[in-house]
Write a protein that holds these residues in place. Structure first.
Motif, PDB file in Angstrom:
ATOM      1  N   THR A  56      33.659  40.046  38.674  1.00 12.29           N
ATOM      2  CA  THR A  56      32.827  40.915  38.816  1.00 12.29           C
ATOM      3  C   THR A  56      31.423  40.362  38.942  1.00 12.29           C
ATOM      4  OG1 THR A  56      32.482  41.480  36.250  1.00 12.29           O
ATOM      5  CG2 THR A  56      34.188  42.648  37.561  1.00 12.29           C
TER       6      THR A  56
ATOM      7  N   PRO B  80      22.516  37.105  41.135  1.00  9.99           N
ATOM      8  CA  PRO B  80      22.585  37.848  42.510  1.00  9.99           C
ATOM      9  C   PRO B  80      21.596  39.074  42.571  1.00  9.99           C
ATOM     10  CG  PRO B  80      24.472  38.481  40.771  1.00  9.99           C
ATOM     11  CD  PRO B  80      23.780  37.095  40.557  1.00  9.99           C
TER      12      PRO B  80
ATOM     13  N   GLY C 181      30.801  39.659  42.518  1.00  8.95           N
ATOM     14  CA  GLY C 181      31.090  40.841  43.451  1.00  8.95           C
ATOM     15  C   GLY C 181      32.440  40.938  44.067  1.00  8.95           C
TER      16      GLY C 181
ATOM     17  N   HIS D  88      37.384  43.209  49.137  1.00 10.01           N
ATOM     18  CA  HIS D  88      36.143  43.012  48.279  1.00 10.01           C
ATOM     19  C   HIS D  88      35.762  41.696  48.495  1.00 10.01           C
ATOM     20  CE1 HIS D  88      35.249  46.523  45.705  1.00 10.01           C
ATOM     21  NE2 HIS D  88      36.543  46.728  45.876  1.00 10.01           N
TER      22      HIS D  88
ATOM     23  N   SER E 290      33.333  41.906  51.477  1.00  7.22           N
ATOM     24  CA  SER E 290      32.148  42.614  51.389  1.00  7.22           C
ATOM     25  C   SER E 290      30.652  41.918  51.254  1.00  7.22           C
ATOM     26  CB  SER E 290      32.365  43.502  50.066  1.00  7.22           C
ATOM     27  OG  SER E 290      32.299  42.940  49.033  1.00  7.22           O
TER      28      SER E 290
ATOM     29  N   TRP F 190      21.628  42.162  42.926  1.00  9.65           N
ATOM     30  CA  TRP F 190      21.770  43.236  42.000  1.00  9.65           C
ATOM     31  C   TRP F 190      21.688  43.048  40.379  1.00  9.65           C
ATOM     32  CZ3 TRP F 190      26.291  40.997  44.130  1.00  9.65           C
ATOM     33  CH2 TRP F 190      27.123  40.336  43.034  1.00  9.65           C
ATOM     34  N   SER F 191      21.520  42.064  40.190  1.00  8.00           N
ATOM     35  CA  SER F 191      21.094  41.834  38.510  1.00  8.00           C
ATOM     36  C   SER F 191      19.968  42.413  37.977  1.00  8.00           C
ATOM     37  CB  SER F 191      21.136  40.121  38.313  1.00  8.00           C
ATOM     38  OG  SER F 191      22.490  39.631  38.684  1.00  8.00           O
TER      39      SER F 191
ATOM     40  N   GLU G 255      28.706  42.578  49.134  1.00 12.51           N
ATOM     41  CA  GLU G 255      28.424  42.306  47.712  1.00 12.51           C
ATOM     42  C   GLU G 255      29.045  40.904  47.154  1.00 12.51           C
ATOM     43  OE1 GLU G 255      27.906  45.578  44.590  1.00 12.51           O
ATOM     44  OE2 GLU G 255      29.960  44.567  44.093  1.00 12.51           O
ATOM     45  N   ALA G 256      30.044  40.606  47.829  1.00 13.17           N
ATOM     46  CA  ALA G 256      30.774  39.438  47.355  1.00 13.17           C
ATOM     47  C   ALA G 256      30.104  38.269  48.188  1.00 13.17           C
ATOM     48  CB  ALA G 256      32.082  39.491  48.005  1.00 13.17           C
ATOM     49  N   ARG G 257      29.570  38.536  49.401  1.00 14.55           N
ATOM     50  CA  ARG G 257      28.726  37.325  50.025  1.00 14.55           C
ATOM     51  C   ARG G 257      27.398  36.985  49.300  1.00 14.55           C
ATOM     52  NH1 ARG G 257      30.554  40.376  54.516  1.00 14.55           N
ATOM     53  NH2 ARG G 257      28.553  41.244  54.835  1.00 14.55           N
ATOM     54  N   GLU G 258      26.996  38.051  48.583  1.00 17.50           N
ATOM     55  CA  GLU G 258      25.596  37.869  48.026  1.00 17.50           C
ATOM     56  C   GLU G 258      25.962  37.107  46.707  1.00 17.50           C
ATOM     57  OE1 GLU G 258      22.006  37.871  45.635  1.00 17.50           O
ATOM     58  OE2 GLU G 258      22.704  37.550  47.903  1.00 17.50           O
ATOM     59  N   GLY G 259      27.108  37.540  45.900  1.00 17.80           N
ATOM     60  CA  GLY G 259      27.401  36.859  44.684  1.00 17.80           C
ATOM     61  C   GLY G 259      27.936  35.452  44.905  1.00 17.80           C
TER      62      GLY G 259
END
Length: 245
Positions: free
Chosen positions: A124, A241, A127, A222, A225, A243-244, A227-231
């Motif tokens: 998680t 990341p 991402g 996922h 996604s 979103w933190s 989000e995963a690319r950023e994470g």
């Protein structure tokens, strides 16, 4: 090319050693393929009573190789093959286990670890979702603990891993602790051993067969996604990341 998995058979025990310390035994396509081949060879060897899965370096398995991840379908096939192998598979852990490596650990019939081992479901925080590994793990883990650790990605140690059902046992000397386990397995009738394994791990095999395709699709979705690319980018750049909080 040097194989990322070494296999040695002695006195009825096939020891398969994950030997790719440069990437912390990550689940690359090469490591997954080599491990599947080694397991198939062990299954065909009538002298083998038990398979021991262990590692070199300070990490048993760090999870997916983020630079070159294996196909989730291949990883699912590996887990299913371990669950269906007509020999017990015993994990011997002396280091860290992360993400997909916990699925590899969890599908083993017996798992033992030393005091320096640590565990975390880190997905998680990247991402992504611990989807495929949930099939072998959720039938074994305490439900409340599973919810906590899969959601939060908190690290925990060997004592907690044993309490929640991830490990069978832990000890200051893992080899001493495993000695009576391996002795007991060597003395068992091979057909009785295979049938008993099928009996006790039926919930794991059923979950892999029933849910595997859907979980593989969930994992792939996922991983692809934004989000995963950023994470994953944040992990490589050693920053939090976006979103933190």
């Amino acid at each position: 090319m040097v194989s990322p998995v070494r296999a040695v058979t002695q006195a009825g025990v096939a020891t398969l050693t994950l030997d790719s310390p440069g990437n912390r035994n990550a689940l690359s396509a090469g490591l997954v393929a080599a491990l599947r081949d080694a397991l198939a060879s062990a299954a065909q060897d009538d002298t083998v009573r038990v398979v021991v899965l262990t590692h070199t370096g300070g990490t048993f398995c760090s999870g997916a190789d983020l630079k070159a991840p294996c196909d989730p379908a291949d990883f699912l096939a590996l887990l299913a093959e371990i669950a269906a192998l007509p020999r017990p598979v015993v994990a011997r852990v002396t280091g860290h286990v992360r993400a997909g490596g916990l699925g590899l650990l969890g599908v083993c019939d017996i798992a033992a670890a030393g005091p320096e081992s640590t565990y975390a479901f880190t997905e998680t925080h990247l991402g992504v979702v611990p989807a495929v590994i949930s099939a072998p793990l959720l039938p074994r883990l305490d439900p409340r603990a599973a919810a906590r650790y899969l959601l939060t990605a908190e690290p925990f140690g060997a004592a907690e891993a044993t309490r929640i059902g991830l490990l069978t046992l832990h000890s200051d000397d893992v080899d001493t602790a495993l000695a009576p386990v391996l002795a007991g397995l060597r003395k068992a009738g091979p057909e009785a051993l295979a049938a008993t394994k099928r009996l006790v791990n039926a919930p794991v095999r059923d979950a892999l067969a029933r849910d595997g395709a859907a979980l593989t699709a969930l994992s792939a979705r996922h991983f692809a996604s934004a989000e995963a690319r950023e994470g994953i980018t944040a992990r490589f750049e050693r920053r939090d990341p976006a979103w933190s909080l």
